[in-house]
Design a protein around this motif. Structure first.
Motif, PDB file in Angstrom:
ATOM      1  N   MET A 114       1.381  -6.778  -5.387  1.00 24.29           N
ATOM      2  CA  MET A 114       1.205  -5.556  -4.585  1.00 24.29           C
ATOM      3  C   MET A 114      -0.001  -5.659  -3.661  1.00 24.29           C
ATOM      4  SD  MET A 114      -0.097  -2.957  -7.571  1.00 24.29           S
ATOM      5  CE  MET A 114      -1.189  -3.525  -8.873  1.00 24.29           C
ATOM      6  N   GLY A 115      -0.474  -6.892  -3.489  1.00 28.22           N
ATOM      7  CA  GLY A 115      -1.575  -7.076  -2.560  1.00 28.22           C
ATOM      8  C   GLY A 115      -2.810  -7.693  -3.187  1.00 28.22           C
ATOM      9  N   LEU A 133       5.500  -5.122  -3.423  1.00 24.66           N
ATOM     10  CA  LEU A 133       5.103  -3.710  -3.400  1.00 24.66           C
ATOM     11  C   LEU A 133       4.144  -3.481  -2.239  1.00 24.66           C
ATOM     12  CD1 LEU A 133       6.119  -3.732  -6.405  1.00 24.66           C
ATOM     13  CD2 LEU A 133       4.317  -2.093  -6.860  1.00 24.66           C
ATOM     14  N   GLY A 134       4.351  -2.388  -1.543  1.00 22.79           N
ATOM     15  CA  GLY A 134       3.440  -2.034  -0.454  1.00 22.79           C
ATOM     16  C   GLY A 134       2.268  -1.231  -0.972  1.00 22.79           C
ATOM     17  N   GLY A 135       1.521  -1.830  -1.897  1.00 18.36           N
ATOM     18  CA  GLY A 135       0.358  -1.164  -2.498  1.00 18.36           C
ATOM     19  C   GLY A 135       0.729  -0.418  -3.757  1.00 18.36           C
ATOM     20  N   GLN A 146      -3.125  -7.565   2.785  1.00 25.21           N
ATOM     21  CA  GLN A 146      -3.085  -7.649   1.321  1.00 25.21           C
ATOM     22  C   GLN A 146      -1.645  -7.414   0.875  1.00 25.21           C
ATOM     23  OE1 GLN A 146      -6.390  -5.722  -0.684  1.00 25.21           O
ATOM     24  NE2 GLN A 146      -7.755  -6.313   0.956  1.00 25.21           N
ATOM     25  N   CYS A 147      -1.268  -6.150   0.736  1.00 24.67           N
ATOM     26  CA  CYS A 147       0.131  -5.923   0.336  1.00 24.67           C
ATOM     27  C   CYS A 147       1.085  -6.273   1.472  1.00 24.67           C
ATOM     28  CB  CYS A 147       0.345  -4.488  -0.136  1.00 24.67           C
ATOM     29  SG  CYS A 147       0.484  -3.282   1.197  1.00 24.67           S
ATOM     30  N   TYR A 190       2.332  -4.381   3.785  1.00 25.11           N
ATOM     31  CA  TYR A 190       3.300  -3.356   4.190  1.00 25.11           C
ATOM     32  C   TYR A 190       2.964  -2.757   5.555  1.00 25.11           C
ATOM     33  CZ  TYR A 190       6.671   0.444   3.596  1.00 25.11           C
ATOM     34  OH  TYR A 190       7.731   1.296   3.737  1.00 25.11           O
TER      35      TYR A 190
END
Ligand code: FES
Ligand code: FES
Lengths: 710, 160
Positions: A71-72, A389-391, B99-100, B102
């Motif tokens: 998720m990052g 996962l976007g965070g 990081q993620c 998105y």
């Protein structure tokens, strides 16, 4: 409820069918409960075996199947570093398969900065064992005793005659090998590492910059429809009546209902959204009166469970020894997790079996297990796959979208995608709790702390114990009584749960004491610390920052805070500008120093630190959930203010102390805990205003300035 | 009440017959499978859905699909050419500016739009252009550096 079979039996059998050939190594050692970071998870049938699965294919490709998710925080980059070193293969040959309950080893969840400090140890041991098994196989093949064999880049060879060799791929030759070592081999020490300790860029960057990386909503699925769920206007209310007769008449629109769960389906999200707005529903009214202004009084007066900890000496005696007594009360409002990717899940049923793709931090425990339990399904009939996962930040531990989408898809008899809107995300989030902290302390004229009485209301205890050496102390925690919820909505873990609020209060109060006796706040800390690690971290911070003391408020706007989290010691120094006309606070520069034990990927750890500093500015300066009773008024990013580009300091410097010979500790959370305290202390140093409430908004800073000059 | 919408998408002339009031972001994602364009807020305040419309960086969640009639749309998938990444994409990788990941496509599209309009932006101009493009993971300072680097790179490329 049906009894569930041991996950291990299930795994052993199905894993081979799924993956076919290759060498598979599993490991069962250690104490699985170590992996459970969250005390709130009740006793349940946690499997006794923790397994790391590796498959090695003929071409030498190593597939590493882990139940962690990405998720990052970068495990997709740092785990292969460790696998490559323990197995002695090139890092390029490793592919990660993550977060799939059917092909990965069990893992309770990706949280608590546990991936490196806990899970890695299991994985490394598994890889070391796999390497030993491979050497044994090579020895049998080459007719050489294993002691005389060496390995490099997946090639096993005779130490005295390197021409006699065989590679991992050939040894496994697509066959299934099940073997384990009677005597468990040691993992390597830091002097033997080739990849661990070296900086590596994100392994997933290429597909993330090109737009190819798939998050849950991006998984293609023929025939899939979008679901939009009817939500109440507020928490704390019940559905009285509903009428969707008009909605059902809309072309192509379908309405499904399972009790109070009512969803509108359409292949186009715009149409599903429009259709949803045609449903007429009536609810009971929300009785709770509390709002974001009255919450602190409300919390102080709420019924609570009391717990005393960290008791030492005698508070009365400490008070007598003190020349000054300082009292303070700190407040922190509710905070949202607000990952840019909202909670999302897609479900597809095939007979009795459901496959769920979902943005979850815990595909096994909190998605597969939870869903199997809720719907009364066999575990093997629930497969959960967590794509990128976007965070998460602790916000995707609970996954209400998973049972929702499973139920809707079962009724709809087709694949369904449920992607929360931002408004739903704010409504369904379990917030970081609002809290009050009271501190009463005693100090001598020489600046020694004699007494420390710390009371924390409704914030988790993480970070509530003083890190300073105080002879007479007591920490008292007040928390929700079981069965009598006091918050108007759910609350839960938010990146370094509890520690942000506790560190803000403690470190602000420490500065107030230092100011009272006219001692340099950095020196004051050092004087009252006996913890060698903390002292070393602060010394390194001072040096990197180039800090020198000036009596505060010096106008320079420099503040410090320190603490411990997830096994890591951390200190932050920040420089801010305060506009005394508007009360705006502008961070200029931040320096972070941390002792995180062995660091696997310094580049990745630095990124986490920078992320913590930046995200931490949000809770410190601007983020606040507004609400009235159970009605969450903050519903999108126009009202919930995340840090913007102009608000981020121009420089964030990170010092990671060289501790490669120590066990690894957490890196995803620690630095964030210091942001509230460091900024509060920097504001004081800039303009003399002491701000007791987060977020430290311009209004609160102005009020502090007025009070300081009044 | 479907309508034929003709436009250029990632360099190719294309047409689609849809309800013209549909949101551009969803049409790109669902009808064209261009899922690099992300949903983050739906009301134009996060930037996750940023695309280029006639070379301007815009937020596709605030456009109707018929707004792009006869216009030129580029999404993150169309930014690279023949498998070769755009300098902004490369710079994001080299600077580890994510990081993620998105928010990344939206950030990159916004930056690409900025560099078209202003090939040599100052740090302040970068901040101004990126201001309310949200990143929850806190990759901001690296994103700024990546855009500075990409700007320099593009300048070198454009010089013969
Ligand atoms: S989704 Fe379009 S700006 Fe947020
Ligand atoms: S990298 Fe996660 S939101 Fe920006």
């Amino acid at each position: 409820m049906k009894t569930q079979r041991s996950r291990f039996d299930l795994k052993r059998r199905d894993f081979f069918t799924l993956l076919g050939g290759g060498i598979v190594v599993y490991l069962s050692s250690g104490n699985p409960s170590e992996l459970l970071a969250l005390p709130l998870i009740q006793e349940r049938d946690i499997p006794k075996d923790y397994n790391a699965f590796l498959t090695i294919y003929e071409d030498g490709t190593v597939i590493c199947h882990v139940g962690k998710i990405e998720m990052g925080q970068g495990p997709i980059t740092s785990l292969p570093q460790q696998v490559a070193d323990e197995l002695d293969v090139s890092i390029e040959s490793i592919k990660m398969v993550m977060g799939d309950t059917e092909t990965c080893s069990y893992d309770p969840g990706t949280w608590g900065s546990m991936t490196t400090r806990s899970y890695s140890n299991f994985l490394r041991a598994a890889c070391a064992e796999a390497r030993a098994v491979l050497i044994q196989l090579a020895g049998e093949h080459l007719k050489i005793s294993p002691e005389n064999l060496k390995v490099k880049n997946g090639m096993v060879f005779d130490a005295s005659n390197p021409e006699k060799k065989v590679d991992y791929g050939w040894l496994t030759k697509g066959q299934r090998i099940e073997r384990s070592m009677d005597e468990k081999p040691e993992v390597k020490d830091h002097t033997q590492f080739k990849y661990v300790g070296q900086s590596r860029l994100h392994a997933d960057a290429r597909i993330k910059v090109s737009g190819e990386a798939q998050y849950t909503a991006d998984i293609p699925m023929p025939g899939r429809v979008y679901a939009k769920i009817l939500r109440p206007p507020s928490h704390q209310v019940e559905l009285l009546s509903v009428d969707y007769s008009e909605t059902e008449k809309m072309e192509g629109v379908e309405v499904v209902r399972d009790g109070d769960l009512i969803a509108v389906l359409h292949e186009l999200p715009d149409v599903a959204e429009r259709a949803l707005s045609t449903i007429k529903a009536e609810y009971t009214s929300d009785e709770k009166e509390v709002d974001d202004k009255t919450i602190f009084d409300y919390l102080l007066n709420a019924p609570a469970e009391t717990e005393e900890r960290e008791k030492a000496g005698d508070l009365g005696e400490g008070e007598e020894q003190a020349d000054f007594i300082i009292e303070s009360e700190f407040y922190d409002g509710y905070k949202a997790h607000a990952p840019i990717e909202p909670h999302t899940a897609m479900a597809k049923w095939e007979g009795e079996k459901v496959t769920i793709w979902a943005s979850v931090q815990s595909p096994f425990l909190m998605a597969q297990d939870a869903l199997a339990r809720e719907l009364g399904l066999e575990l093997e009939n629930v497969r959960v796959i967590a794509p990128f996962l976007g965070g998460g930040f602790g916000g995707k531990i609970y996954n209400p979208q998973v049972p929702e989408v499973a139920k809707i898809a079962r009724l709809a008899k087709k694949p369904v995608l449920l992607a929360y809107t931002r408004e739903e995300e704010f409504f369904m989030d379990y917030f970081r709790t609002a809290a009050v902290i009271q501190i009463r302390s005693g100090i001598t004229k020489k600046g020694m702390i004699t007494m420390w009485d710390y009371q924390h209301y409704f914030v988790e205890s993480r970070g509530s114990d003083t890190i300073y050496n105080v002879p007479n102390k007591l920490t008292t925690g007040y928390s929700e009584k079981r069965g009598s919820p006091i918050h108007p909505f759910s609350t839960g873990a938010w990146r370094a749960p509890g520690n942000n609020t506790n560190t803000f209060a403690r470190e602000s109060h420490i500065d107030m004491m230092a100011a009272k006796v006219g001692v340099d706040p950095v020196e004051f800390r050092l004087r009252n610390l006996t913890d060698e690690k903390m002292i070393a971290v602060i010394e390194a911070l001072k040096e990197k920052f180039g800090y020198s003391y000036m009596k505060g408020p010096s106008g320079r706007g420099i503040g410090i805070a320190c603490g411990t989290d997830a096994g890591t010691w951390v200190a932050v120094m920040i420089e801010v500008k305060v506009d005394t006309e508007t009360g705006e606070v502008q961070p200029i520069r931040a320096v972070v120093s941390q002792d995180m034990g062995m660091c696997v990927n310094p580049q990745g750890a630095t990124l986490q630190v920078e992320g913590c500093v930046t995200m931490g500015m949000g809770y410190a300066l601007s983020e606040d959930v507004e609400f009235k009773g159970g009605d969450v008024l903050t519903s999108n990013f126009d009202t919930y203010q995340l840090p913007l580009f102009s608000q981020v300091p121009e420089v964030i410097d990170t010092v990671i102390l060289d501790r490669q010979d120590q066990p690894p500790q957490g890196g995803g959370e620690p630095a964030i805990i210091c942001m509230g305290g460091a900024i509060a202390n920097a504001i004081y140093d800039a303009c003399g205003a002491r701000v007791y409430q987060m977020p430290m908004t311009p209004e609160r800073v102005l009020a502090g300035i007025k009070k300081a000059s009044g | 009440m479907e309508k034929l919408i003709r436009f250029t998408l990632n360099g190719k002339k294309t047409e689609i017959s849809v309800d013209p009031s549909l949101t551009l972001m969803w049409v790109l994602r669902d009808q064209f499978g261009l899922t690099g364009t992300k949903y983050g807020c739906g009301i134009g305040v996060c930037g996750a859905c940023t695309i280029l419309l006639d070379n301007d960086a815009v937020r596709s969640c605030t456009y109707r699909v018929d707004d792009v009639m006869d216009r030129n749309v580029v999404t993150i998938e169309g930014l690279s050419s023949n498998g070769e990444l755009h300098p902004v994409q490369k710079a994001f990788m080299e600077k580890d500016a994510l990081q993620c990941g998105y928010c990344t496509p939206g950030m990159i599209m916004n930056a690409a739009g900025l560099l078209i309009a202003n090939p040599e932006p100052t740090r302040q101009q970068i901040i101004h252009a990126m201001e309310d493009n949200l990143c929850r993971c806190g990759a901001h300072i690296r994103i700024i550096e990546a855009i500075q680097q990409a700007g320099k790179e593009m300048k070198k490329m454009s010089q013969p």
